[in-house]
Design a protein around this motif. Sequence first.
Motif, PDB file in Angstrom:
ATOM      1  N   TYR A  10       0.822  -1.222   0.000  1.00 28.84           N
ATOM      2  CA  TYR A  10       0.000   0.000   0.000  1.00 28.84           C
ATOM      3  C   TYR A  10       0.843   1.253   0.000  1.00 28.84           C
ATOM      4  O   TYR A  10       1.944   1.289   0.519  1.00 28.84           O
ATOM      5  N   ASP A  11       0.276   2.268  -0.636  1.00 33.80           N
ATOM      6  CA  ASP A  11       0.839   3.616  -0.627  1.00 33.80           C
ATOM      7  C   ASP A  11       0.239   4.282   0.607  1.00 33.80           C
ATOM      8  O   ASP A  11      -0.967   4.534   0.673  1.00 33.80           O
ATOM      9  N   GLU A  86      -7.555   1.809  -4.950  1.00 30.99           N
ATOM     10  CA  GLU A  86      -6.362   1.608  -5.776  1.00 30.99           C
ATOM     11  C   GLU A  86      -5.040   1.861  -5.052  1.00 30.99           C
ATOM     12  O   GLU A  86      -3.989   1.569  -5.610  1.00 30.99           O
ATOM     13  N   ASP A  87      -5.083   2.386  -3.812  1.00 23.74           N
ATOM     14  CA  ASP A  87      -3.820   2.546  -3.084  1.00 23.74           C
ATOM     15  C   ASP A  87      -3.483   1.347  -2.191  1.00 23.74           C
ATOM     16  O   ASP A  87      -2.515   1.393  -1.425  1.00 23.74           O
ATOM     17  N   ILE A  88      -4.278   0.273  -2.298  1.00 28.17           N
ATOM     18  CA  ILE A  88      -3.935  -0.995  -1.643  1.00 28.17           C
ATOM     19  C   ILE A  88      -4.005  -2.091  -2.709  1.00 28.17           C
ATOM     20  O   ILE A  88      -4.959  -2.132  -3.480  1.00 28.17           O
TER      21      ILE A  88
END
Lengths: 249, 249
Positions: A10-11, A86-88
């Motif tokens: 993740y981000d 979308e960040d994971i």
Amino acid sequence: MQRYKCIVSYDGTLFAGFQVQPDKRTVQSEMEKALRKMHKGEAIRVSASGRTDSRVHAKGQVIHFDSPYSFPAENWEKGMNALLPEDIAVISVQEATPDFHSRFDATGKEYRYLVSLSKKRDPFQRKYAYHFPYELNYQAMQDAIPFLLGTHDFTSFCSAKTEVTDKVRTIREIELLVEGGMLQFRFIGNGFLYNMVRILVGTLLEIGTGKKVPVDIVEILQKKDRSFAGKTVPGQGLYLWKVYYDEED
Amino acid sequence: MQRYKCIVSYDGTLFAGFQVQPDKRTVQSEMEKALRKMHKGEAIRVSASGRTDSRVHAKGQVIHFDSPYSFPAENWEKGMNALLPEDIAVISVQEATPDFHSRFDATGKEYRYLVSLSKKRDPFQRKYAYHFPYELNYQAMQDAIPFLLGTHDFTSFCSAKTEVTDKVRTIREIELLVEGGMLQFRFIGNGFLYNMVRILVGTLLEIGTGKKVPVDIVEILQKKDRSFAGKTVPGQGLYLWKVYYDEED
């Protein structure tokens, strides 16, 4: 019930860390939300190898959960990725034995910390590295590493805000890589205390700028007092890179 | 009055493009806000080599402005960077002649487009590349390039939403690079129409997947009709990389 082990990336930019907190967007709550959808509204609890702080990233966080369903691993992966923001991203899913525990079974962890050395601010690195445009003596930083390796009481390298009492940890490996204007620190150890990697990096950078000398590490460790170590560098440069279990490597 | 030329880099993620729009966060409005602060509230107009769309990035956008002040270039750079938000950075400032114009004097531009080829979604690339996890025939894509090089009427590769009437442009160079799971397109030309790079990439990807064949480019150009070319790929993969002027290279 079937237990599943997942590797997750993740981000951390838009998360208030990993762990569920009321009214905050966290990685755990997003994962549990996705799993609840796959279980027709039934709550599924996600357990991780450890928390990560606000803005801290993960390339290889490990979590586990139990499900009454026994889909093939690939279907879990596709299903979760379709429902996650979308960040994971779920990198892999595998079946685990019922006694597997992502936190208690972890035998080691690798963290990396990225420092952008470029003189000019880089808009593309601001969330993914710590900008430190100062001259560094890499030899001095390398010379400090042997003092940190091995088993020590790392109280001086731990945030005062911790509930853990046993602060003895073993660092197996510390590596410094400089490539294309980026300094990368790699730490592998059996476990890391709260803020430990960020304080280690802050202290090594103070050795790099000459504010401290390599042998100071010995005294800092002996003092068992947070105020003797360097600053805590910001979260956005930190990556939980890999979690080790006995099965592998 | 002294005219200044600046090279500017920005992460387009949080901008509604370059150009000022009411109630929107744009690169131009942030730059003009910073310059106004440096001019005691006096409005300073910023002109660019061209607009960039929402989410499109820049590594080397060029702008110019006029000021009654004649600070050394380094002070302009430091002053502006101190006042600009962290997703915009001034890379360099230089004095320009009063007749220099960032847009009218540009003799060419380089754009790059990044495509992430990895089978798995990468949370760290979502704002900086277009995720396209499909098999590509690179040879077919390479074979299409000669049909695009040189001077053509690019009406078919231009968004219908444009006010420009002369759609003849010259593409000097197109390069495809594959490295570490990332496909990079490089385009150098005397100028590009609205959405032209994104439609060129969309069309080349359709050739890569076999939906079109290389020689189709000839017909697409001849038709002078947008509907014959491929899809417009998303903005977050696009970078305005460099603007050329006669003084240099």
